[in-house]
Design a protein around this motif. Structure first.
Motif, PDB file in Angstrom:
ATOM      1  N   ALA A 159       0.841  -1.192   0.000  1.00 47.29           N
ATOM      2  CA  ALA A 159       0.000   0.000   0.000  1.00 47.29           C
ATOM      3  C   ALA A 159       0.872   1.236   0.000  1.00 47.29           C
ATOM      4  O   ALA A 159       2.065   1.191   0.327  1.00 47.29           O
ATOM      5  CB  ALA A 159      -0.926  -0.004   1.217  1.00 47.29           C
ATOM      6  N   GLN A 160       0.256   2.354  -0.378  1.00 46.42           N
ATOM      7  CA  GLN A 160       0.930   3.646  -0.310  1.00 46.42           C
ATOM      8  C   GLN A 160       0.869   4.144   1.132  1.00 46.42           C
ATOM      9  O   GLN A 160      -0.205   4.311   1.692  1.00 46.42           O
ATOM     10  CB  GLN A 160       0.237   4.651  -1.245  1.00 46.42           C
ATOM     11  N   VAL A 161       2.023   4.365   1.728  1.00 48.46           N
ATOM     12  CA  VAL A 161       2.064   4.838   3.114  1.00 48.46           C
ATOM     13  C   VAL A 161       2.831   6.156   3.164  1.00 48.46           C
ATOM     14  O   VAL A 161       3.774   6.376   2.405  1.00 48.46           O
ATOM     15  CB  VAL A 161       2.746   3.799   4.036  1.00 48.46           C
ATOM     16  N   PRO A 162       2.425   7.076   4.055  1.00 52.97           N
ATOM     17  CA  PRO A 162       3.142   8.349   4.162  1.00 52.97           C
ATOM     18  C   PRO A 162       4.540   8.153   4.748  1.00 52.97           C
ATOM     19  O   PRO A 162       4.711   7.409   5.711  1.00 52.97           O
ATOM     20  CB  PRO A 162       2.255   9.180   5.105  1.00 52.97           C
ATOM     21  N   VAL A 163       5.525   8.817   4.139  1.00 51.13           N
ATOM     22  CA  VAL A 163       6.902   8.706   4.616  1.00 51.13           C
ATOM     23  C   VAL A 163       7.430  10.036   5.138  1.00 51.13           C
ATOM     24  O   VAL A 163       8.338  10.069   5.967  1.00 51.13           O
ATOM     25  CB  VAL A 163       7.828   8.175   3.505  1.00 51.13           C
ATOM     26  N   GLU A 164       6.868  11.151   4.621  1.00 52.85           N
ATOM     27  CA  GLU A 164       7.246  12.469   5.104  1.00 52.85           C
ATOM     28  C   GLU A 164       6.182  13.476   4.685  1.00 52.85           C
ATOM     29  O   GLU A 164       5.259  13.146   3.938  1.00 52.85           O
ATOM     30  CB  GLU A 164       8.620  12.880   4.573  1.00 52.85           C
ATOM     31  N   VAL A 165       6.315  14.699   5.163  1.00 50.57           N
ATOM     32  CA  VAL A 165       5.345  15.748   4.861  1.00 50.57           C
ATOM     33  C   VAL A 165       6.001  16.791   3.968  1.00 50.57           C
ATOM     34  O   VAL A 165       7.124  17.234   4.235  1.00 50.57           O
ATOM     35  CB  VAL A 165       4.825  16.409   6.152  1.00 50.57           C
ATOM     36  N   ASP A 166       5.300  17.177   2.905  1.00 49.78           N
ATOM     37  CA  ASP A 166       5.792  18.220   2.008  1.00 49.78           C
ATOM     38  C   ASP A 166       5.746  19.557   2.742  1.00 49.78           C
ATOM     39  O   ASP A 166       4.670  20.006   3.167  1.00 49.78           O
ATOM     40  CB  ASP A 166       4.917  18.275   0.752  1.00 49.78           C
ATOM     41  N   VAL A 167       6.903  20.201   2.895  1.00 48.60           N
ATOM     42  CA  VAL A 167       6.978  21.440   3.677  1.00 48.60           C
ATOM     43  C   VAL A 167       6.240  22.580   2.988  1.00 48.60           C
ATOM     44  O   VAL A 167       5.841  23.550   3.644  1.00 48.60           O
ATOM     45  CB  VAL A 167       8.454  21.838   3.911  1.00 48.60           C
ATOM     46  N   LEU A 168       6.042  22.499   1.676  1.00 45.55           N
ATOM     47  CA  LEU A 168       5.366  23.580   0.949  1.00 45.55           C
ATOM     48  C   LEU A 168       3.846  23.430   0.986  1.00 45.55           C
ATOM     49  O   LEU A 168       3.121  24.394   1.230  1.00 45.55           O
ATOM     50  CB  LEU A 168       5.854  23.609  -0.503  1.00 45.55           C
ATOM     51  N   THR A 169       3.371  22.220   0.751  1.00 51.52           N
ATOM     52  CA  THR A 169       1.919  21.996   0.688  1.00 51.52           C
ATOM     53  C   THR A 169       1.336  21.477   1.992  1.00 51.52           C
ATOM     54  O   THR A 169       0.139  21.579   2.220  1.00 51.52           O
ATOM     55  CB  THR A 169       1.593  21.001  -0.434  1.00 51.52           C
ATOM     56  N   GLY A 170       2.200  20.906   2.847  1.00 45.63           N
ATOM     57  CA  GLY A 170       1.704  20.330   4.095  1.00 45.63           C
ATOM     58  C   GLY A 170       1.063  18.974   3.916  1.00 45.63           C
ATOM     59  O   GLY A 170       0.512  18.410   4.869  1.00 45.63           O
ATOM     60  N   GLN A 171       1.110  18.426   2.710  1.00 40.20           N
ATOM     61  CA  GLN A 171       0.500  17.133   2.437  1.00 40.20           C
ATOM     62  C   GLN A 171       1.539  16.014   2.575  1.00 40.20           C
ATOM     63  O   GLN A 171       2.741  16.244   2.432  1.00 40.20           O
ATOM     64  CB  GLN A 171      -0.110  17.114   1.039  1.00 40.20           C
ATOM     65  N   ASP A 172       1.006  14.811   2.824  1.00 41.98           N
ATOM     66  CA  ASP A 172       1.891  13.658   2.985  1.00 41.98           C
ATOM     67  C   ASP A 172       2.499  13.238   1.644  1.00 41.98           C
ATOM     68  O   ASP A 172       1.819  13.243   0.607  1.00 41.98           O
ATOM     69  CB  ASP A 172       1.128  12.470   3.577  1.00 41.98           C
ATOM     70  N   ILE A 173       3.765  12.870   1.692  1.00 46.85           N
ATOM     71  CA  ILE A 173       4.429  12.250   0.554  1.00 46.85           C
ATOM     72  C   ILE A 173       4.422  10.747   0.805  1.00 46.85           C
ATOM     73  O   ILE A 173       4.920  10.273   1.830  1.00 46.85           O
ATOM     74  CB  ILE A 173       5.869  12.761   0.398  1.00 46.85           C
ATOM     75  N   THR A 174       3.813  10.000  -0.102  1.00 48.50           N
ATOM     76  CA  THR A 174       3.639   8.558   0.114  1.00 48.50           C
ATOM     77  C   THR A 174       4.633   7.749  -0.705  1.00 48.50           C
ATOM     78  O   THR A 174       5.228   8.232  -1.665  1.00 48.50           O
ATOM     79  CB  THR A 174       2.209   8.130  -0.264  1.00 48.50           C
TER      80      THR A 174
END
Length: 253
Positions: free
Chosen positions: A166-181
């Motif tokens: 599955a796609q799991v979050p690994v970090e947060v995009d500092v610009l958008t605040g959204q999860d990078i999966t």
């Protein structure tokens, strides 16, 4: 003799370490707060609605829980007691040992002291890591307790988790605040949603475990408060003891 002593100590320590390690699965960090009455009240409600049908708290009384959690006795009687028990009775259920063995293979353990036996981190992680396993009698397995012999009683709240890729979050995009999966395999993912969102379910599990931490040692909040008073008294007493000691010995040096 030393060898026998070493074997004896290992036999005691090894099970404790195994429990603390959660069978090798990494445990989440859960910091209980038994001063949070709202959390304890929610945890008590979850326990009686989802856990008490199978698990007893034979060393805890409804009245003690009501008084400690600031719940009026009439509300406890109306909303937390479903078997006609009196407010002063222990938190037991109607399941007999023979019936439990017939349904589950063994009697479900009493949960009064489970937080002291297992630890809050173990319980918190355990209740969040059930997943579908059609080879098991109740259709679920658990990461922390492999081949667990109980159903996932909170499934309607959490939903159905599966184990796979599955796609799991690994970090947060500092610009958008959204999860990078990132796609990972052999992980748990939510295949079917329950009544609660993942964040709400985590909060419910926290409250339940917080309540179990309280029942394992109902005096801990008062014990900590008394300990603070004792330390303050000893601090003040030390000052007077030091001054008296200096006054007594000043003419002898």
């Amino acid at each position: 003799m030393k060898k026998l002593l070493s074997v004896f100590l290992l036999s005691i320590v090894a099970p404790v370490l195994a429990v603390a390690a959660g069978g090798g699965y990494p445990l989440d960090d859960m910091k209980p707060n038994v001063s949070n009455k709202a959390s304890l009240q929610n945890g008590a409600q979850t326990f009686v609605n989802y856990c008490q049908g199978c698990h007893e708290m034979a060393y805890s009384r409804y009245e003690r829980v009501a008084d400690d959690l600031n719940i009026p006795h009439d509300l406890v009687t109306e909303n937390l007691i479903f078997d006609g028990a009196k407010i002063g009775q222990h938190m037991t259920n109607a399941m007999t040992v023979d019936a439990a063995k017939r349904w589950f293979g063994t009697a479900p353990p009493d949960l009064t002291l489970v937080a002291r036996v297992r630890g809050e981190d173990w319980l918190y992680t355990y209740l969040q890591t059930f997943y579908e396993d059609t080879t098991r009698p109740f259709g679920v397995n658990n990461e922390v307790f492999p081949n667990v012999g109980m159903p996932h009683v909170l499934a309607e709240l959490q939903g159905l988790q599966k184990k796979g890729c599955a796609q799991v979050p690994v970090e947060v995009d500092v610009l958008t605040g959204q999860d990078i999966t990132e796609e990972k395999c052999d992980v748990l993912y939510l295949a079917e949603e329950g009544k609660l969102t993942p964040a709400e379910y985590e909060e419910t599990v926290y409250d339940l475990v917080n309540f179990l931490v309280y029942t394992a040692e109902p005096m801990q909040e008062k014990r900590i408060r008394i300990g603070i008073y004792v330390m303050l008294f000893l601090s003040v007493f030390f000052i007077f003891a030091y001054l008296l000691n200096r006054e007594y010995w000043k003419d002898l040096h």
